[in-house]
Scaffold this motif. Structure first.
Motif, PDB file in Angstrom:
ATOM      1  N   LEU A 299       0.798  -1.232   0.011  1.00 54.65           N
ATOM      2  CA  LEU A 299      -0.036  -0.025   0.002  1.00 54.65           C
ATOM      3  C   LEU A 299       0.779   1.411  -0.082  1.00 54.65           C
ATOM      4  O   LEU A 299       0.541   2.185  -0.791  1.00 54.65           O
ATOM      5  CB  LEU A 299      -1.125   0.015   1.238  1.00 54.65           C
ATOM      6  CG  LEU A 299      -2.054  -1.209   1.144  1.00 54.65           C
ATOM      7  CD1 LEU A 299      -2.987  -1.129   2.402  1.00 54.65           C
ATOM      8  CD2 LEU A 299      -2.796  -0.913  -0.026  1.00 54.65           C
TER       9      LEU A 299
ATOM     10  N   THR B  40       0.056   3.568  -3.197  1.00 53.85           N
ATOM     11  CA  THR B  40      -0.754   4.920  -3.045  1.00 53.85           C
ATOM     12  C   THR B  40      -0.103   6.194  -3.579  1.00 53.85           C
ATOM     13  O   THR B  40       1.140   6.177  -3.553  1.00 53.85           O
ATOM     14  CB  THR B  40      -1.167   5.033  -1.492  1.00 53.85           C
ATOM     15  OG1 THR B  40       0.013   4.739  -0.825  1.00 53.85           O
ATOM     16  CG2 THR B  40      -2.197   3.808  -1.117  1.00 53.85           C
TER      17      THR B  40
ATOM     18  N   SER C  91       0.588   1.759   7.420  1.00 50.81           N
ATOM     19  CA  SER C  91      -0.702   1.734   7.225  1.00 50.81           C
ATOM     20  C   SER C  91      -1.275   0.944   8.400  1.00 50.81           C
ATOM     21  O   SER C  91      -0.412   0.607   9.183  1.00 50.81           O
ATOM     22  CB  SER C  91      -1.046   0.685   6.141  1.00 50.81           C
ATOM     23  OG  SER C  91      -0.616   1.338   4.856  1.00 50.81           O
TER      24      SER C  91
ATOM     25  N   GLU D 204     -11.132   6.430  -0.797  1.00 51.67           N
ATOM     26  CA  GLU D 204     -10.938   5.911  -2.241  1.00 51.67           C
ATOM     27  C   GLU D 204     -11.485   4.613  -1.812  1.00 51.67           C
ATOM     28  O   GLU D 204     -11.088   3.606  -2.957  1.00 51.67           O
ATOM     29  CB  GLU D 204      -9.521   5.848  -2.763  1.00 51.67           C
ATOM     30  CG  GLU D 204      -9.018   7.287  -3.042  1.00 51.67           C
ATOM     31  CD  GLU D 204      -8.617   7.387  -4.555  1.00 51.67           C
ATOM     32  OE1 GLU D 204      -9.073   6.506  -5.291  1.00 51.67           O
ATOM     33  OE2 GLU D 204      -7.752   8.415  -4.752  1.00 51.67           O
TER      34      GLU D 204
ATOM     35  N   GLY E 172     -10.708   3.148  -5.423  1.00 55.88           N
ATOM     36  CA  GLY E 172      -9.532   2.655  -5.253  1.00 55.88           C
ATOM     37  C   GLY E 172      -9.275   1.608  -6.433  1.00 55.88           C
ATOM     38  O   GLY E 172     -10.056   0.709  -6.565  1.00 55.88           O
TER      39      GLY E 172
ATOM     40  N   PHE F 135      -5.535   5.003  -8.232  1.00 53.93           N
ATOM     41  CA  PHE F 135      -6.397   5.583  -7.193  1.00 53.93           C
ATOM     42  C   PHE F 135      -6.926   6.896  -8.116  1.00 53.93           C
ATOM     43  O   PHE F 135      -5.960   7.493  -8.848  1.00 53.93           O
ATOM     44  CB  PHE F 135      -5.622   5.945  -5.796  1.00 53.93           C
ATOM     45  CG  PHE F 135      -5.327   4.710  -5.084  1.00 53.93           C
ATOM     46  CD1 PHE F 135      -6.079   3.999  -4.666  1.00 53.93           C
ATOM     47  CD2 PHE F 135      -3.842   4.394  -5.351  1.00 53.93           C
ATOM     48  CE1 PHE F 135      -5.513   2.927  -3.868  1.00 53.93           C
ATOM     49  CE2 PHE F 135      -3.521   2.816  -4.683  1.00 53.93           C
ATOM     50  CZ  PHE F 135      -4.428   2.238  -3.722  1.00 53.93           C
TER      51      PHE F 135
ATOM     52  N   ILE G 265      -5.558   8.079   3.178  1.00 49.77           N
ATOM     53  CA  ILE G 265      -6.190   7.526   2.228  1.00 49.77           C
ATOM     54  C   ILE G 265      -6.853   6.404   2.776  1.00 49.77           C
ATOM     55  O   ILE G 265      -6.211   5.610   3.754  1.00 49.77           O
ATOM     56  CB  ILE G 265      -5.506   7.128   0.854  1.00 49.77           C
ATOM     57  CG1 ILE G 265      -6.507   6.723  -0.332  1.00 49.77           C
ATOM     58  CG2 ILE G 265      -4.298   6.174   1.150  1.00 49.77           C
ATOM     59  CD1 ILE G 265      -5.545   6.713  -1.537  1.00 49.77           C
TER      60      ILE G 265
ATOM     61  N   LEU H 117      -9.187   2.836   2.364  1.00 49.87           N
ATOM     62  CA  LEU H 117      -9.174   1.757   1.225  1.00 49.87           C
ATOM     63  C   LEU H 117      -9.820   0.836   1.779  1.00 49.87           C
ATOM     64  O   LEU H 117     -10.122   0.443   2.903  1.00 49.87           O
ATOM     65  CB  LEU H 117      -7.906   1.437   0.937  1.00 49.87           C
ATOM     66  CG  LEU H 117      -6.723   2.721   0.619  1.00 49.87           C
ATOM     67  CD1 LEU H 117      -5.443   2.045   0.692  1.00 49.87           C
ATOM     68  CD2 LEU H 117      -7.308   2.906  -1.035  1.00 49.87           C
TER      69      LEU H 117
ATOM     70  N   THR I 225      -4.014   4.383   4.887  1.00 50.57           N
ATOM     71  CA  THR I 225      -2.527   4.553   4.610  1.00 50.57           C
ATOM     72  C   THR I 225      -2.239   6.208   4.686  1.00 50.57           C
ATOM     73  O   THR I 225      -3.136   6.785   4.070  1.00 50.57           O
ATOM     74  CB  THR I 225      -2.323   3.841   3.264  1.00 50.57           C
ATOM     75  OG1 THR I 225      -2.682   2.614   3.263  1.00 50.57           O
ATOM     76  CG2 THR I 225      -0.840   4.001   2.645  1.00 50.57           C
TER      77      THR I 225
END
Ligand code: PLZ
Length: 444
Positions: free
Chosen positions: A112, A116, A124, A260, A264, A272, A284, A286, A300
């Protein structure tokens, strides 16, 4: 037991009416045992799925334009997901990462950080659902800034937990009767090009003015935004809107959170949706497409923000469960090895061309919008902005009867959205769009 995955016959094939007798019998059992509050949009009971189809208990094969709400982007029962899950589930099913850790969790976090937007140092934390990821992003932003307020947008959808209901805009069905809601959540005007005539910069100025005057940047922990709104109607903000908001957030020390969860993992033709304008969110959120159908979610973000929380402050029994992480690693492998960003762009071009042709014949389609394999049409009384939810429901329902799984969305319920699995073939996609065209003719 039925076997799904991409080797299922890729065809639309109806052998009964929809829903068929087997599904109807099972629906009676559902009514007896499942709470009425848990609705079902298209009550065919699924027994197998893969590629671009769902197979039901009556043996009908339906074309999937929903991906279980943007989840099975890599396809149902995708080979890398199945093999990694099978291996993991036979090794161990759970230890709780907070008790005794394992590699899969760390592997997902490592990937991730790489995938990202932005090449700053990232970390994360993993969770089970999108709503949980959003809640945790707010927790992290509050600790990191020492501020309380949260700004969200008109038409936003962020989940069904107490805080995320407060952050979600639409009352029915998500919020009605479920309050009181969490405090310190403020709603800000969105950029909605079909319904306002503002450039991205103008719309950002309007939103920033509300945040400045009604909240005060010094009180604001974070601004949370879907870069393309999902449940709210696939609203794509005007170009420049997201960059201007993110620049303002940076200047004022407000944490910029991109939700996202729906956009995503290749869906929009990039990894993304923020990538499209080079926006680099601080955090972000997810979920959905991350793990090919298993429940996995993540926050993340900038390492210094993620690490602001005291040890033990983030977690949960199942967050980053080893089987879900194995599925996530399998899904990421599918995305890379099949170039699913490229595939989403091709699907997007194909859908947009066809939907614009249908719109030319049916002026009730006021807007065709979206990006990549996340496209939608908004239905309004021709020449006006007046929503047409009844016609929208009729079009969607016609598609269901003809074996095409479509979803609706939008604040007024007047948007039909298209979220095919990225594993769908061009032939099936074209056939599904033929049915959509027919649906407009049949409901005129
Ligand atoms: N943020 C942007 O799209 C989930 C919800 C369907 P969960 N959207 C589908 C429904 O009616 O419940 C979503 C989203 C965005 C957050 C969420 C919440 O994700 O995994 O459903 O909690």
């Amino acid at each position: 037991m039925s076997t799904g995955g991409p080797s299922l016959p890729q065809q639309r094939n109806l052998v009964t009416s929809i829903p068929g007798p087997e599904s109807l019998a099972r629906l009676d059992r559902k009514k007896a045992h499942v709470a009425d509050g848990v609705g079902t949009m298209l009550p065919v009971f699924v027994v197998a799925a893969g590629g671009g189809v769902l197979v039901d208990a009556d043996g009908n094969s339906l074309i999937d334009l929903g991906s279980g709400i943007a989840v099975t982007s890599v396809g149902n029962a995708a080979p890398s997901v199945v093999s990694r899950v099978q291996e993991q589930v036979a090794a161990f099913t759970h230890s709780c990462f907070m008790v005794t850790p394992y590699d899969g969790y760390v592997d997902v976090c490592e990937q991730l950080a790489e995938l990202t937007p932005g090449d700053h140092e990232k970390k994360s934390a993993l969770f089970n659902s999108g709503a949980e990821a959003v809640e945790n992003a707010v927790k992290i932003a509050r600790v990191a800034t020492g501020r309380d307020a949260v700004a969200v947008f008109d038409h936003a959808y962020h989940g069904r937990t107490n805080l995320t209901m407060a952050m979600t805009a639409k009352n029915m069905p998500y919020k009605n009767g479920f309050g009181p809601f969490a405090g310190e959540v403020y709603r800000v005007p969105m950029s909605y090009p079909f319904r306002d005539d503002l450039s991205g910069e103008e719309a950002a100025k309007r939103a920033i003015d509300v945040m400045d005057k009604q909240i005060g940047a010094d009180n604001l922990a974070c601004v949370v935004i879907e870069p393309i709104q999902g449940e709210g109607g696939f609203v794509v903000p005007a170009p420049g809107f997201l960059p201007a908001l993110s620049a303002w957030a940076k200047d004022t020390g407000v944490v910029f959170v991109a939700d996202e969860i729906q956009t995503g993992f290749c869906r929009t033709g990039d990894w993304f949706a923020c990538d499209d304008e080079g926006v680099e969110p601080d955090l972000i959120t997810l979920a959905k497409g991350i793990a090919g159908g298993l429940p996995l979610a993540a926050v993340t973000g900038r390492a210094e923000l993620m690490d602001a929380v005291h040890v033990g402050g983030l977690g949960g029994t199942y967050g980053g469960n080893p089987v879900a992480c194995a599925a996530g690693l399998g899904a990421l492998e599918e995305m890379r090895s099949h170039d699913l960003t490229g595939r989403a762009r091709d699907i997007g071009t194909r859908m947009a061309d066809r939907l614009r042709k249908i719109a030319a014949d049916h002026p009730v389609i006021g807007d065709v919008r979206g990006r990549g394999a996340m496209m939608a049409i908004e239905l309004t009384t021709p020449g006006t902005l007046s929503p047409e939810p009844v016609r929208t429901a009729a079009v969607s329902s016609y598609c269901h009867q003809q074996g095409v799984v479509t979803l609706t969305c939008g604040t007024w319920g007047n948007v039909v959205r298209f979220l095919p699995p990225l594993s769908i073939s061009d032939t099936l996609l074209d056939e599904a769009l033929d049915v959509v065209a027919e649906a407009f003719a049949a409901t005129a």
